[in-house]
Design an enzyme around this catalytic site. Sequence first.
Site, PDB file in Angstrom:
ATOM      1  N   HIS A  38       0.848  -1.210   0.000  1.00 41.02           N
ATOM      2  CA  HIS A  38       0.000   0.000   0.000  1.00 41.02           C
ATOM      3  C   HIS A  38       0.878   1.253   0.000  1.00 41.02           C
ATOM      4  O   HIS A  38       0.633   2.206  -0.729  1.00 41.02           O
ATOM      5  CB  HIS A  38      -0.875   0.063   1.271  1.00 41.02           C
ATOM      6  CG  HIS A  38      -1.962  -0.967   1.364  1.00 41.02           C
ATOM      7  ND1 HIS A  38      -2.085  -1.797   2.446  1.00 41.02           N
ATOM      8  CD2 HIS A  38      -2.997  -1.268   0.549  1.00 41.02           C
ATOM      9  CE1 HIS A  38      -3.155  -2.572   2.296  1.00 41.02           C
ATOM     10  NE2 HIS A  38      -3.723  -2.275   1.157  1.00 41.02           N
TER      11      HIS A  38
ATOM     12  N   LYS B  13     -18.195  -5.497   6.412  1.00 42.84           N
ATOM     13  CA  LYS B  13     -16.903  -6.194   6.305  1.00 42.84           C
ATOM     14  C   LYS B  13     -16.307  -6.342   7.693  1.00 42.84           C
ATOM     15  O   LYS B  13     -16.296  -5.382   8.450  1.00 42.84           O
ATOM     16  CB  LYS B  13     -15.944  -5.365   5.439  1.00 42.84           C
ATOM     17  CG  LYS B  13     -15.856  -5.833   4.011  1.00 42.84           C
ATOM     18  CD  LYS B  13     -14.632  -5.221   3.344  1.00 42.84           C
ATOM     19  CE  LYS B  13     -14.384  -5.820   1.987  1.00 42.84           C
ATOM     20  NZ  LYS B  13     -13.194  -5.232   1.347  1.00 42.84           N
TER      21      LYS B  13
ATOM     22  N   SER C 161      -2.872  -7.690   2.976  1.00 42.67           N
ATOM     23  CA  SER C 161      -3.044  -7.524   4.426  1.00 42.67           C
ATOM     24  C   SER C 161      -3.375  -8.868   5.095  1.00 42.67           C
ATOM     25  O   SER C 161      -2.861  -9.177   6.176  1.00 42.67           O
ATOM     26  CB  SER C 161      -4.186  -6.542   4.716  1.00 42.67           C
ATOM     27  OG  SER C 161      -3.909  -5.290   4.146  1.00 42.67           O
TER      28      SER C 161
ATOM     29  N   ARG D 198      -1.960  -5.748  -8.476  1.00 41.17           N
ATOM     30  CA  ARG D 198      -0.769  -6.538  -8.182  1.00 41.17           C
ATOM     31  C   ARG D 198      -0.590  -7.621  -9.234  1.00 41.17           C
ATOM     32  O   ARG D 198       0.444  -7.751  -9.842  1.00 41.17           O
ATOM     33  CB  ARG D 198      -0.914  -7.216  -6.807  1.00 41.17           C
ATOM     34  CG  ARG D 198      -0.801  -6.266  -5.660  1.00 41.17           C
ATOM     35  CD  ARG D 198      -1.362  -6.858  -4.400  1.00 41.17           C
ATOM     36  NE  ARG D 198      -2.806  -6.970  -4.468  1.00 41.17           N
ATOM     37  CZ  ARG D 198      -3.587  -7.296  -3.473  1.00 41.17           C
ATOM     38  NH1 ARG D 198      -3.055  -7.604  -2.316  1.00 41.17           N
ATOM     39  NH2 ARG D 198      -4.883  -7.343  -3.618  1.00 41.17           N
TER      40      ARG D 198
END
Length: 162
Positions: free
Chosen positions: A18, A42, A129, A91
Site C-alpha cells: 500500500h 466487512k 493484508s 498486483r
Amino acid sequence: MSRVAIYPGSFDPVTRGHMDLVQRACRLFDRLIVAVSTNPSKKHTFSVDARIRMIEESARHLPQVEVDTFSGLLASYLKRKKVRVVIRGLRVVSDLDYEFQMASMNRRLCPDMETVFLMPDEQYTYLASSMVKEVARMGAPPDAFVTAPVARLLRRTFRARK
Ligand code: ADP
C-alpha cells in the site's frame, strides 16, 4: 489548480505494498487522501482508529498525505470531497476482475470520476493484508511486509491473543 486523488481501501493493516502505491501517487498528485473504509458489513481485525493511526505513522515523511475515513458509497464520498480521481492497485491479473467491476460501477454512479491503477514494485506483488496477518499470527516477524509501527501493533495484537 491542485491535483488531488483519493486512495480508498480497508488497510487492515496498511502494508509496504500500500505504502509503495502511496509514494507513487504522491509523485503524480499534489495531495493524496488515503480513505479508510468503515463498511460495517466487512469484518476487520483492526479498529478504524488503529488503521488510521498506522497509515499516519507510516506516512509521516509525506506531507501531502491526509488520512480520512468514509462509509457507504465511494461515489458519494468523492462527490462530497469534490475529488475526481481514485487510486487503486493492481498486483496480479487476478486483481483485475474485482477492480474492473468496481471501477465500472463507480463510473456509472459518478460519471466524471477516473480510476487510476498503479502497480507496486514487483517485490510487493504478493503482499496482501490478510497474508501479513496470517504470517504474524503464526509468529513470524512481519517487518519485511509492514512499516515499523504496524509491525509493533501486529506483534502486540497476536501475542495478546495467544
Ligand atoms: P479493499 O478491501 O478496498 O480491496 P485493500 O486494503 O485490500 O482494500 O486494498 C486497497 C487497494 O490497495 C486495492 O486496490 C488493492 O489492490 C491495493 N493493494 C493491496 N495490497 C497491495 C500491494 N501489495 N501492492 C499494491 N497494491 C495493493
